[in-house]
Design a protein around this motif. Sequence first.
Motif, mmCIF file in Angstrom:
data_model
loop_
_atom_site.group_PDB
_atom_site.id
_atom_site.type_symbol
_atom_site.label_atom_id
_atom_site.label_comp_id
_atom_site.label_asym_id
_atom_site.label_seq_id
_atom_site.Cartn_x
_atom_site.Cartn_y
_atom_site.Cartn_z
ATOM 1 N N THR A 1 -7.470 2.746 5.160
ATOM 2 C CA THR A 1 -6.975 1.631 4.344
ATOM 3 C C THR A 1 -7.198 0.299 5.050
ATOM 4 N N LEU A 2 -6.829 0.225 6.333
ATOM 5 C CA LEU A 2 -7.005 -1.018 7.090
ATOM 6 C C LEU A 2 -8.482 -1.401 7.212
ATOM 7 N N THR B 1 5.961 -1.887 8.391
ATOM 8 C CA THR B 1 7.033 -1.248 7.647
ATOM 9 C C THR B 1 8.255 -2.128 7.841
ATOM 10 N N ALA C 1 -0.532 -3.550 9.498
ATOM 11 C CA ALA C 1 0.228 -2.755 8.545
ATOM 12 C C ALA C 1 1.652 -2.719 9.076
ATOM 13 N N LEU D 1 3.961 0.733 2.786
ATOM 14 C CA LEU D 1 3.933 -0.306 3.801
ATOM 15 C C LEU D 1 3.245 -1.533 3.240
ATOM 16 N N THR D 2 3.164 -2.560 4.045
ATOM 17 C CA THR D 2 2.519 -3.808 3.647
ATOM 18 C C THR D 2 1.407 -4.128 4.639
ATOM 19 N N ILE D 3 0.295 -4.574 4.112
ATOM 20 C CA ILE D 3 -0.800 -5.053 4.954
ATOM 21 C C ILE D 3 -0.885 -6.556 4.767
ATOM 22 N N GLU E 1 0.848 -1.193 0.000
ATOM 23 C CA GLU E 1 0.000 0.000 0.000
ATOM 24 C C GLU E 1 0.882 1.239 0.000
ATOM 25 N N LEU F 1 -4.073 5.563 6.891
ATOM 26 C CA LEU F 1 -3.841 4.164 7.228
ATOM 27 C C LEU F 1 -5.064 3.519 7.875
#
Length: 184
Positions: free
Chosen positions: A129-130, A88, A86, A29-31, A21, A126
């Motif tokens: 998004t989450l 980093t 999420a 970052l990555t979810i 994302e 964030l």
Amino acid sequence: MATKSSSTSTSPAPGTAHWPETLRDGSRLTIRPIAAEDAAAERAFIEGLSDQSRRFRFLGQTRHPSADLIRQLTDIDYVHDYALIATTGGDDGDEIVGVSRYGTSPDGSRCECAVAVTDEWQNKGLGTTLMSRLIRIARERGIRTMYSIDSAENRRMRDLAGDLGFRTRSDPDDASQVIHELSL
């Protein structure tokens, strides 16, 4: 319930899903689903929240979460519950900067949700998004209603819930709390 395909499913098995994302400020970052192996990172995430963020997330102070709470938050069955983190990538591995989760009612028609974002990562999109990804997963799994019980003082959650289409009402059992509810 939506038909799933392996290439577009939003709720694959933990360990296989990673969604890159980019937030509105350009942060990357990555979810992904949380796993039991994330226990130490989850503890560091909770302990790193400000007092107010911890109070809003847990409706009380949980400065040093117990081993049982950490186990409950990271050892997810992914049949009745779902939790996303999420992360980093840092020199010491993944740092958790946000978490969203839900737990279903016994009949699976409703779920209670929660979201928390570290103070440094707030106001970047964030939480939205989450929660948006969590809502898609709940819909895909046939859940009909998602709700959250929050402090009436938590303006950020009220704004987030409103932006995502939740209806807000006072908690009839506790005037210091509100209930945000979304029909899926």
